[in-house]
Design an enzyme around this catalytic site. Structure first.
Site, PDB file in Angstrom:
ATOM      1  N   HIS A  72      10.497   6.566 -27.192  1.00  0.00           N
ATOM      2  CA  HIS A  72      10.341   7.925 -26.656  1.00  0.00           C
ATOM      3  C   HIS A  72      11.302   8.145 -25.499  1.00  0.00           C
ATOM      4  O   HIS A  72      11.309   7.391 -24.534  1.00  0.00           O
ATOM      5  CB  HIS A  72       8.900   8.156 -26.196  1.00  0.00           C
ATOM      6  N   TYR A 201       0.776  15.304 -21.256  1.00  0.00           N
ATOM      7  CA  TYR A 201      -0.233  15.131 -20.200  1.00  0.00           C
ATOM      8  C   TYR A 201      -0.581  16.523 -19.696  1.00  0.00           C
ATOM      9  O   TYR A 201       0.307  17.213 -19.175  1.00  0.00           O
ATOM     10  CB  TYR A 201       0.329  14.307 -19.037  1.00  0.00           C
ATOM     11  N   PRO A 293      -5.586   4.912 -16.302  1.00  0.00           N
ATOM     12  CA  PRO A 293      -4.534   4.895 -17.340  1.00  0.00           C
ATOM     13  C   PRO A 293      -3.513   6.023 -17.255  1.00  0.00           C
ATOM     14  O   PRO A 293      -2.499   5.975 -17.948  1.00  0.00           O
ATOM     15  CB  PRO A 293      -5.316   4.971 -18.660  1.00  0.00           C
ATOM     16  N   LYS A 297       0.212   2.341 -16.960  1.00  0.00           N
ATOM     17  CA  LYS A 297       0.740   1.195 -16.227  1.00  0.00           C
ATOM     18  C   LYS A 297      -0.046  -0.117 -16.394  1.00  0.00           C
ATOM     19  O   LYS A 297       0.464  -1.190 -16.072  1.00  0.00           O
ATOM     20  CB  LYS A 297       0.789   1.521 -14.718  1.00  0.00           C
ATOM     21  N   TYR A 385       7.715   6.370 -14.355  1.00  0.00           N
ATOM     22  CA  TYR A 385       7.099   6.294 -15.687  1.00  0.00           C
ATOM     23  C   TYR A 385       7.764   5.214 -16.553  1.00  0.00           C
ATOM     24  O   TYR A 385       7.079   4.480 -17.253  1.00  0.00           O
ATOM     25  CB  TYR A 385       7.193   7.667 -16.371  1.00  0.00           C
TER      26      TYR A 385
HETATM   27  C1  LIG Z   1     -10.881   0.986 -22.545  1.00  0.00           C
HETATM   28  C2  LIG Z   1      -9.535   0.703 -21.950  1.00  0.00           C
HETATM   29  C3  LIG Z   1      -8.474   1.585 -22.194  1.00  0.00           C
HETATM   30  C4  LIG Z   1      -7.222   1.317 -21.643  1.00  0.00           C
HETATM   31  N1  LIG Z   1      -6.197   2.189 -21.886  1.00  0.00           N
HETATM   32  C5  LIG Z   1      -4.996   1.941 -21.322  1.00  0.00           C
HETATM   33  C6  LIG Z   1      -3.911   2.805 -21.527  1.00  0.00           C
HETATM   34  O1  LIG Z   1      -4.033   3.821 -22.200  1.00  0.00           O
HETATM   35  N2  LIG Z   1      -2.725   2.506 -20.940  1.00  0.00           N
HETATM   36  C7  LIG Z   1      -2.562   1.380 -20.168  1.00  0.00           C
HETATM   37  O2  LIG Z   1      -1.465   1.114 -19.686  1.00  0.00           O
HETATM   38  N3  LIG Z   1      -3.554   0.533 -19.979  1.00  0.00           N
HETATM   39  C8  LIG Z   1      -4.763   0.796 -20.535  1.00  0.00           C
HETATM   40  N4  LIG Z   1      -5.767  -0.050 -20.327  1.00  0.00           N
HETATM   41  C9  LIG Z   1      -5.486  -1.233 -19.538  1.00  0.00           C
HETATM   42  C10 LIG Z   1      -4.877  -2.352 -20.400  1.00  0.00           C
HETATM   43  O3  LIG Z   1      -5.506  -2.398 -21.632  1.00  0.00           O
HETATM   44  C11 LIG Z   1      -5.043  -3.640 -19.606  1.00  0.00           C
HETATM   45  O4  LIG Z   1      -4.294  -3.494 -18.417  1.00  0.00           O
HETATM   46  C12 LIG Z   1      -4.610  -4.878 -20.368  1.00  0.00           C
HETATM   47  O5  LIG Z   1      -5.508  -5.161 -21.410  1.00  0.00           O
HETATM   48  C13 LIG Z   1      -4.557  -6.088 -19.419  1.00  0.00           C
HETATM   49  O6  LIG Z   1      -4.370  -7.244 -20.149  1.00  0.00           O
HETATM   50  P1  LIG Z   1      -4.988  -8.631 -19.659  1.00  0.00           P
HETATM   51  O7  LIG Z   1      -4.553  -9.623 -20.667  1.00  0.00           O
HETATM   52  O8  LIG Z   1      -4.646  -8.845 -18.235  1.00  0.00           O
HETATM   53  O9  LIG Z   1      -6.570  -8.410 -19.688  1.00  0.00           O
HETATM   54  P2  LIG Z   1      -7.533  -8.199 -20.943  1.00  0.00           P
HETATM   55  O10 LIG Z   1      -6.857  -7.424 -22.003  1.00  0.00           O
HETATM   56  O11 LIG Z   1      -8.805  -7.671 -20.376  1.00  0.00           O
HETATM   57  O12 LIG Z   1      -7.760  -9.661 -21.518  1.00  0.00           O
HETATM   58  C14 LIG Z   1      -8.582 -10.590 -20.874  1.00  0.00           C
HETATM   59  C15 LIG Z   1      -9.102 -11.582 -21.896  1.00  0.00           C
HETATM   60  O13 LIG Z   1      -9.868 -12.573 -21.216  1.00  0.00           O
HETATM   61  C16 LIG Z   1     -11.054 -12.815 -21.953  1.00  0.00           C
HETATM   62  N5  LIG Z   1     -12.082 -13.334 -21.034  1.00  0.00           N
HETATM   63  C17 LIG Z   1     -12.860 -12.654 -20.162  1.00  0.00           C
HETATM   64  N6  LIG Z   1     -13.665 -13.479 -19.506  1.00  0.00           N
HETATM   65  C18 LIG Z   1     -13.404 -14.736 -19.952  1.00  0.00           C
HETATM   66  C19 LIG Z   1     -13.917 -16.005 -19.648  1.00  0.00           C
HETATM   67  N7  LIG Z   1     -14.890 -16.167 -18.756  1.00  0.00           N
HETATM   68  N8  LIG Z   1     -13.405 -17.086 -20.286  1.00  0.00           N
HETATM   69  C20 LIG Z   1     -12.420 -16.926 -21.211  1.00  0.00           C
HETATM   70  N9  LIG Z   1     -11.896 -15.727 -21.547  1.00  0.00           N
HETATM   71  C21 LIG Z   1     -12.383 -14.647 -20.926  1.00  0.00           C
HETATM   72  C22 LIG Z   1     -11.407 -11.459 -22.538  1.00  0.00           C
HETATM   73  O14 LIG Z   1     -12.263 -11.584 -23.672  1.00  0.00           O
HETATM   74  C23 LIG Z   1     -10.028 -10.925 -22.902  1.00  0.00           C
HETATM   75  O15 LIG Z   1      -9.644 -11.292 -24.211  1.00  0.00           O
HETATM   76  C24 LIG Z   1      -7.024   0.186 -20.847  1.00  0.00           C
HETATM   77  C25 LIG Z   1      -8.083  -0.695 -20.601  1.00  0.00           C
HETATM   78  C26 LIG Z   1      -9.342  -0.428 -21.129  1.00  0.00           C
HETATM   79  C27 LIG Z   1     -10.484  -1.362 -20.817  1.00  0.00           C
END
Ligand SMILES: Cc1cc2nc3c(=O)[nH]c(=O)nc-3n(C[C@H](O)[C@H](O)[C@H](O)COP(=O)(O)OP(=O)(O)OC[C@H]3O[C@@H](n4cnc5c(N)ncnc54)[C@H](O)[C@@H]3O)c2cc1C
Length: 394
Positions: A72, A201, A293, A297, A385
């Site tokens: 995009h 947006y 969101p 970011k 962005y």
């Molecule tokens: C509903 C929702 C919508 C979102 N929409 C957007 C969006 O539109 N745009 C955007 O930029 N960001 C969005 N985000 C944010 C984005 O998805 C997160 O920033 C991203 O998933 C971060 O990745 P991560 O790997 O750090 O954490 P996570 O994706 O949360 O992964 C963490 C992992 O650790 C595991 N875990 C947790 N506790 C334990 C434990 N005790 N032992 C072992 N494993 C464990 C979990 O099961 C998970 O698989 C959204 C988040 C949510 C919740």
């Protein structure tokens, strides 16, 4: 059992760090609480910054993204029944974003992990971190009824906001900064063609709306709802009606609706902990920070943390440069706070707050009008962005 780096969590942070380290010949083990299907079932982010796209290329997991992802060059701001385009490519000297779902990124990383033969433990319970400040850290967990001990040199806490890693740091070490917003986003995923070829947006007196997509045939739309709202109270029809009311008339007239294939409400929060490390433990991604969101970011910040930790660990394990570990948190936090600011600003400018009255609605519209009417304003939005540059580790 022994490894060099223990990674807690198989979300995008953990899987990407694991893949980069494995490619560089650094042993690592991933420990995840859920099953692979559960992890893949979560519908989340969809907009990748250039920095994350480049990191996925470096990790060797970009082939499907290059084929199926949508580049995009811009996005639209809608307000006052107008659409105003932010030309990302033109305003940033050629930078763009990639629309490719977090679910797809996760699937590509999981497949690469299986192909690499690097060890992962899914469905691990009672994960505990030990000796974080001592000489030799280790992790214990239960897997298939057996208690497992994993000795390591560093632990990457990639286990999200509710994970065990941040909670394993003693009280009083971390400083928390938090803002909880009094609303959430109701999101619908549908197999319908996008209403527009770029994201929209929308600021509206009824509340914010976002028209996003995952592919040319799959859309992701959101409307702002109050924090008390229940997803069961939102039929598809009610959702589509509300979305149309918040879009400029010319856009609403083109909206193609269809049955939802997923519908959920996500709360909005800004959150940061300082520092992002304690002894041998390094917090990565949502374990250390959350952004609303608006601004896309969250996932991208997770990727920039991964990049920083990976580059430091490379120097630690190849050249013995252990002193660099001390710099992890400060390097990450400089970029994180800037993304927190941008996400907070976009949220403040585009949403209806409980105390938004006719005056503040006009102020939001005027702020948008001012920013889109000035090249400096549009450039400021565009450069944030597409994502600020990653900082070198030395
Ligand atoms: C509903 C929702 C919508 C979102 N929409 C957007 C969006 O539109 N745009 C955007 O930029 N960001 C969005 N985000 C944010 C984005 O998805 C997160 O920033 C991203 O998933 C971060 O990745 P991560 O790997 O750090 O954490 P996570 O994706 O949360 O992964 C963490 C992992 O650790 C595991 N875990 C947790 N506790 C334990 C434990 N005790 N032992 C072992 N494993 C464990 C979990 O099961 C998970 O698989 C959204 C988040 C949510 C919740």
């Amino acid at each position: 059992m022994k490894t060099q780096v223990a990674i807690i969590g198989a979300g995008p942070s953990g899987l990407l760090l694991g893949q980069l380290l494995h490619k560089a010949g650094i042993d690592n083990v991933i420990i995840e609480r859920q099953s692979p299907d559960y992890v893949l079932g979560r519908i989340r982010a969809g907009v990748l910054e250039q920095g994350m796209v480049d990191l996925l290329r470096e990790a060797g997991v970009s082939a499907r993204m290059e084929r199926e992802g949508l580049v995009h060059d811009g996005f639209e701001l809608a307000f006052d029944n107008r659409l105003e385009r932010i030309d990302l490519r033109g305003l940033t000297g050629g930078k763009t974003v990639m629309v490719y779902g977090q679910t797809e990124v996760t699937r590509d990383l999981m497949e690469a992990r299986v192909a690499s033969g690097a060890p992962s433990f899914y469905n691990a319970s009672d994960v505990e971190l030990h000796e974080l400040k001592g000489g030799q850290p280790y992790v214990t967990f239960t897997h298939k009824g057996q208690r497992v001990r994993l000795d390591c040199q560093q632990i990457a806490g990639c286990d999200g906001f509710h994970g065990v890693s941040r909670q394993s740091i003693p009280d009083g070490v971390l400083k928390e900064f938090e803002r909880v917003y009094p609303f959430g986003w109701l999101g619908v995923l549908a197999d319908t063609p996008p209403v527009h070829d770029e994201l929209i947006y929308a600021n509206h007196e009824r509340g914010f709306a976002l028209c996003s997509m995952r592919s040319p045939t799959r859309t992701r739309y959101y409307v702002q709802v109050s924090s008390e709202e229940k997803v069961e109270d939102w039929s598809d029809e009610r959702f589509w009606d509300e979305l149309k009311r918040r879009l400029p008339a010319q856009t609403a007239a083109k909206l193609i609706t269809g049955p939802s294939i997923e519908k959920s409400i996500a709360p909005l929060r800004s959150f940061v902990v300082e520092p992002m490390q304690y002894g041998h433990l390094f917090l990565v991604g949502d374990a250390a920070h959350i952004v609303p969101p608006t601004g896309a970011k969250g996932l991208n910040l997770a990727a920039s943390d991964v990049s920083t930790l990976y580059r430091i660990l490379l120097k630690v394990h190849r050249d013995g440069r252990t002193e660099l570990l001390e710099k992890y948190s400060e390097i990450c936090l400089r970029r994180i706070w800037k993304a927190e600011r941008f996400s907070w600003w976009m949220t403040s400018m585009l949403h209806r707050f409980p105390d938004t009255d006719a005056f503040s609605q006009r102020m939001q519209q005027t702020e948008l009008d001012y920013f889109v009417g000035s090249e400096a304003g549009r450039r400021t939005i565009a450069e944030n962005y597409v994502g600020l540059p990653y900082e070198a580790v030395e």
